[in-house]
Design an enzyme around this catalytic site. Structure first.
Site, PDB file in Angstrom:
ATOM      1  CD  GLU A 204      40.122  33.018  42.643  1.00  0.00           C
ATOM      2  OE1 GLU A 204      39.964  34.244  42.672  1.00  0.00           O
ATOM      3  OE2 GLU A 204      39.194  32.212  42.861  1.00  0.00           O
ATOM      4  CB  CYS A 226      35.128  36.681  41.733  1.00  0.00           C
ATOM      5  SG  CYS A 226      34.801  35.493  43.004  1.00  0.00           S
ATOM      6  CB  SER A 246      43.132  35.634  43.715  1.00  0.00           C
ATOM      7  OG  SER A 246      43.310  35.365  42.338  1.00  0.00           O
ATOM      8  CE  LYS A 285      31.001  41.239  39.931  1.00  0.00           C
ATOM      9  NZ  LYS A 285      32.393  40.815  39.741  1.00  0.00           N
ATOM     10  CD  GLU A 288      34.829  43.809  39.247  1.00  0.00           C
ATOM     11  OE1 GLU A 288      33.673  43.456  38.943  1.00  0.00           O
ATOM     12  OE2 GLU A 288      35.733  42.997  39.513  1.00  0.00           O
ATOM     13  CD  GLU A 293      42.611  49.570  39.492  1.00  0.00           C
ATOM     14  OE1 GLU A 293      42.679  50.795  39.719  1.00  0.00           O
ATOM     15  OE2 GLU A 293      41.743  48.849  39.973  1.00  0.00           O
ATOM     16  CB  CYS A 441      26.300  36.643  43.369  1.00  0.00           C
ATOM     17  SG  CYS A 441      28.086  36.590  43.439  1.00  0.00           S
TER      18      CYS A 441
END
Ligand code: SF4
Ligand code: SF4
Length: 525
Positions: A204, A226, A246, A285, A288, A293, A441
């Protein structure tokens, strides 16, 4: 429900039904109606309808009905046990006012129940009706299979939250006990996500420098990527600003990809027989790891039998339940060490777990990447980006480069304000860190609930524990991590090399067609 002015107002049963009935009449394929239908308790788990079954009887309503957020029964991150729901509206309060998701699109619902999977409604729900989707059995099944190598990673923030589930003081660092417990549970290999937090900084940070120098056709400010809840928020509400994200994957996804490529190659393990588990403080998550992808290892190895880069995400609370069910005396466990190759992180990687941490880590390594010099001690304590303010700013002076303005945001309603400012062309920043959950987090949707609603007192104590890990670390810069140097020398070549781009970077999609944005309400918060 939440009013347009941001105040919660009580609804009569009549207006509640009128409001949500409008939504159910939209004819969307999801079962939103629920009202009046006989739903079994089992079916109701997952939030099958607008109305919990127990309130279908006349006169059975709680006195202060404020409604509740809709939850898709297929939501990969959160579920609702309707039998526990008291229609108190706390989930609407956080989802609309703190996260600016519910209420920020027009009803009736267009094609899906809009949710960024942040799990903050879990932390706010007073009755425990909302919880993370439980994926423990998938992991137990993999562990029980002798032909499978189960590789696990643990996020920066789980080590300062897990102990609370066992009665330890808020923010206690239980890194060693966590590793020991995972080994007792039968995980074969235990890696540290702090390693790929450092790798994220390299990728990044390199991307940022290239953007600023005009070497990439991507705009500034660059946004961190992230946090999957934040990324999905951009995809829903600000698709025109997707190029600002990013392209670097999150540390979780980088680690999962490298487990099935780098680790598999080094240790001569069949990638098809690696089951990759991530222990995370976060419910987003879970979403995710299921994104289409996130199958870079499969693509790289050109083998359709390789499963997704991360097979299952468990939250800190799910790990605690596994430990308790296995009868492990957690507090008495002697400390154990991570396995090597991808088991070492720096202090910079550790502070990813709190708001501002990614920015501090990035500032240290961006300084190094631009000047070739080690960062000054002042960048080891970038105090303007510390603390629980929702929007923080700082200027980082880099010799030969000038003053770089950065911003740090946590909580999506705060992000919405800043995004509107960027759209209006009033953004002085070059780099912006955003975490969906207030405080970052360390108080994600998968962390232990130390207070409800979450308090800054708890957030500050957890953050202090992460900063202590950084202060005491032998290495505090991501670029100094010897395992990061090794992975580039042996496998990836260099940050943003062709191989690094293939394995560690991703792309995003617009989800704008899933909703009709409430343009008139964007500036309310
Ligand atoms: S916060 Fe929990 S109990 Fe209250 S309405 Fe939402 S789901 Fe129901
Ligand atoms: S997970 Fe987040 S976005 Fe989804 S309903 Fe809960 S608070 Fe709203």
């Amino acid at each position: 429900m939440e009013s347009k002015t941001g105040k919660v107002k009580n609804l009569s049963r009549r207006s509640f039904l009128k409001f949500f009935g409008g939504a159910s009449l939209a004819g969307v394929s999801l079962n939103l109606a629920g009202c009046g239908q006989p739903i079994t308790a089992e079916k109701a788990v997952g939030g099958n309808g607008w109305m919990p079954t127990q309130y279908n009887e006349p006169g059975s309503w709680p006195t202060n009905v404020r409604g509740r957020v809709p939850i898709d029964p297929a939501n990969p991150s959160i579920i609702r046990d309707d039998q526990k729901c008291i229609l108190c509206g706390q989930c609407i309060e956080v989802c609309e006012k703190i996260q600016s998701v519910f209420g920020n699109y027009e009803l009736p619902i267009k094609s899906e129940i809009v949710c960024v999977n942040c799990g903050q409604c879990i932390q706010w729900c007073p009755s425990g009706a909302i919880s993370e989707r439980d994926d423990i059995n998938k992991v137990l099944k993999a562990i029980a299979d002798p032909n499978i190598t189960v590789v696990v990673q643990t996020a920066p923030a789980t080590r300062i939250g897990l102990g609370e589930e066992f009665g330890m003081p808020i923010g206690t660092n239980v890194q060693g006990k966590q590793v020991a417990a995972l080994r007792k549970l039968g995980f074969d290999v235990i890696f540290d996500t702090n390693f790929t937090a450092d790798l994220t900084i390299m990728e990044e940070g390199t991307e940022l420098v290239k953007r600023v120098k005009g070497e990439l056709h991507h705009p500034t400010p660059q946004f961190t990527s992230c946090c999957p809840g934040w990324v999905k928020f951009v995809e829903y509400f600000y698709p025109d600003l997707i190029p600002n994200l990013s392209t670097a994957k999150s540390p979780q996804q980088m680690e999962g990809t490298l487990m099935k490529t780098y680790y598999a190659e080094k240790q001569n393990v069949d990638p098809k027989k690696i089951f990759s588990v991530a222990i995370m403080p976060c419910t987003a998550k879970k979403f995710e790891c299921q994104r289409p992808e996130m199958t870079s290892a499969r693509k790289e190895l050109n083998d359709s039998n390789v499963t997704p880069d991360v097979d299952v995400v468990l939250t800190t609370k799910e790990l605690a339940r596994m430990i308790k069910r296995a009868g492990i005396d957690f507090t008495s466990l002697p400390d154990d060490e991570y396995d090597q190759l991808m088991g070492t992180g720096t202090g910079a990687g550790a502070i990813f777990g709190t708001t501002g941490g990614v920015m501090e880590a990035a500032a240290r390594s961006a300084y190094y990447l631009i000047t070739g010099q080690q960062p000054p001690a002042s960048l080891w304590e970038l105090t303007p980006v510390r603390g629980m303010e929702g929007v923080k700013e700082a200027a980082v002076n880099i010799p030969g480069f000038g003053s770089v303005k950065v911003a740090v945001i946590s909580g999506l309603a705060n992000a919405r304000k800043v995004m509107d400012q960027i759209r209006a062309g009033n953004a002085p920043w070059v780099f912006i860190e955003v975490m969906a959950c207030p405080g970052g987090c360390q108080y994600g949707g998968g962390q232990p609930r130390a207070s409800s609603p979450p308090s800054d007192e708890v957030r500050n104590r957890r953050a202090a524990s992460l900063y202590k890990i950084d202060t005491n670390a032998k290495l505090r810069n991501s670029h100094d991590n010897p395992q990061i140097k090794q992975v580039y020398a042996d496998f990836l070549t260099a940050p943003m090399s062709e191989k690094a781009e293939e394995l560690l970077h991703t792309h995003y999609i617009s989800r704008a067609e899933a909703l009709v944005a409430k343009k008139s309400e964007r500036n309310l918060y």
